[in-house]
Design a protein around this motif. Structure first.
Motif, PDB file in Angstrom:
ATOM      1  N   ASP A 269      -3.848  -1.718  -5.516  1.00 50.97           N
ATOM      2  CA  ASP A 269      -3.262  -2.214  -4.264  1.00 50.97           C
ATOM      3  C   ASP A 269      -3.978  -3.503  -3.901  1.00 50.97           C
ATOM      4  OD1 ASP A 269      -1.979  -2.444  -1.833  1.00 50.97           O
ATOM      5  OD2 ASP A 269      -3.338  -1.053  -0.811  1.00 50.97           O
TER       6      ASP A 269
ATOM      7  N   ASN B 151      -6.801   0.004   3.506  1.00 48.90           N
ATOM      8  CA  ASN B 151      -5.790   0.841   4.177  1.00 48.90           C
ATOM      9  C   ASN B 151      -5.469   2.129   3.423  1.00 48.90           C
ATOM     10  OD1 ASN B 151      -3.581  -1.725   5.613  1.00 48.90           O
ATOM     11  ND2 ASN B 151      -5.543  -0.938   6.270  1.00 48.90           N
TER      12      ASN B 151
ATOM     13  N   ASP C 269      -7.799  -4.026  -1.718  1.00 50.53           N
ATOM     14  CA  ASP C 269      -7.736  -4.832  -0.488  1.00 50.53           C
ATOM     15  C   ASP C 269      -9.085  -4.664   0.205  1.00 50.53           C
ATOM     16  OD1 ASP C 269      -7.147  -6.242   1.755  1.00 50.53           O
ATOM     17  OD2 ASP C 269      -5.198  -5.303   2.099  1.00 50.53           O
TER      18      ASP C 269
ATOM     19  N   THR D 233       0.840  -1.204   0.000  1.00 50.69           N
ATOM     20  CA  THR D 233       0.000   0.000   0.000  1.00 50.69           C
ATOM     21  C   THR D 233       0.872   1.251   0.000  1.00 50.69           C
ATOM     22  OG1 THR D 233      -1.655  -1.255   1.235  1.00 50.69           O
ATOM     23  CG2 THR D 233      -1.922   1.132   1.198  1.00 50.69           C
TER      24      THR D 233
HETATM   25 MG   LIG Z   1      -1.848  -3.066   2.130  1.00 49.41          MG
END
Ligand SMILES: [Mg+2]
Ligand SMILES: Nc1ncnc2c1ncn2[C@@H]1O[C@H](COP(=O)(O)OP(=O)(O)OP(=O)(O)O)[C@@H](O)[C@H]1O
Length: 262
Positions: A116, A44, A39, A16
């Motif tokens: 990501d 995140n 994700d 990330t």
């Molecule tokens: Mg991550």
């Protein structure tokens, strides 16, 4: 449009951080960039950006309630981003098979879509891999991380996603670490960057400010700029040398035989 997924076998290796900060570097270079938080369970990206929970997220898109255009937000330095939802309530309602078309629809408005991925080999990681034209595998310089990265490589090969290269993150430059040339030969892909362990990265994460904006001169930021140049094709990546025999090669052939390849 290039769509690049940042993926890994092991969690917590820096995907990330790298996806977001690379996105910012490319946006600063005048590229049209959207970073997508695929994700879906452990969103995140928004937290790292220090932004409030978004009203419409990728969760709404995969639940069939919105199109991805509704979930695009403006970040710093001209970067756009698509967050995932923070709630775990509706995870069972998400249809991962909608992800590739949603990402494809971003093509017209972007030079780069950076995805990501969650770690590991689950169906969410597989969906993230399927949406990208290229994968960059992030790993740390330990044998366990290599073994896990090899499994991801095998998944990428199976899905037909090209591996653009490997990033070795959190390197101390210690002589016990896997050497980039060994890594390249075992993974059969170039090492596009060796990013140092850098306390400014953890501080930036804690302060919810991207490190390239907060500490652009830090060793990690400088190494990430060099990686960005390679992604932009301004410097040819080091080609992987011929396969070498030894411990690393035997880990690979063991994994290949376990996964039915070769
Ligand atoms: Mg991550
Ligand atoms: N080069 C580095 N030096 C120091 N700390 C780092 C470095 N890269 C990442 N970190 C820190 O490691 C932690 C994990 O990073 P990050 O969340 O980007 O990993 P991840 O691979 O996305 O994790 P996950 O698999 O859980 O999604 C963060 O606290 C981040 O600040």
């Amino acid at each position: 449009m290039r769509s690049i997924v940042f993926t890994s076998g092991k969690g917590g290796v820096g995907k990330t951080t790298i996806a977001l900060n690379l996105g910012l570097i490319l946006a600063r270079a005048g590229k049209r960039v959207t970073v997508v938080d695929a994700d879906l369970q452990m969103a995140n990206l928004g937290i790292m950006l220090g932004v409030d929970a978004a009203p419409i997220t990728l969760h709404n898109v995969l639940a069939g309630e919105n199109v991805i255009a509704d979930a695009i937000y403006q970040g710093p330095a001209g970067l756009k981003y698509v967050p995932s939802g923070l709630s775990t309530e509706r995870l069972d309602k998400l249809d991962y098979s909608k992800l590739p078309d949603a990402i494809k629809s971003l093509g017209e408005q972007n030079d780069f879509v950076i995805i990501d991925s969650p770690p590991s080999l689950g169906k969410d990681a597989e969906a993230a891999m399927k949406c990208a034209t290229e994968a960059v595998i992030v790993m740390t310089p330990e044998p366990s991380s290599l073994a896990d990265a090899l499994k991801v490589k095998i998944m990428a090969d199976r899905l037909g996603t090209k591996i653009t290269g490997i990033i070795l993150n959190m390197s101390y430059g210690d002589k016990t670490e896997i050497k980039p040339e060994d890594l390249a030969s075992v993974m059969e892909a170039p090492v596009l960057g060796v990013l140092p362990e850098d306390r400014e990265v953890r501080r930036s994460t804690a302060l919810q400010q991207p490190v390239v904006l907060r500490a652009g001169e830090s060793p990690f930021s400088k190494a990430l700029y060099a990686f960005a140049h390679k992604i932009l094709g301004e410097q040819a990546p080091v080609a992987p040398p011929k396969a070498r025999k030894g411990l690393l090669a035997s880990i690979m052939s063991l994994l290949n035989s376990l996964f039915g390849k070769r």
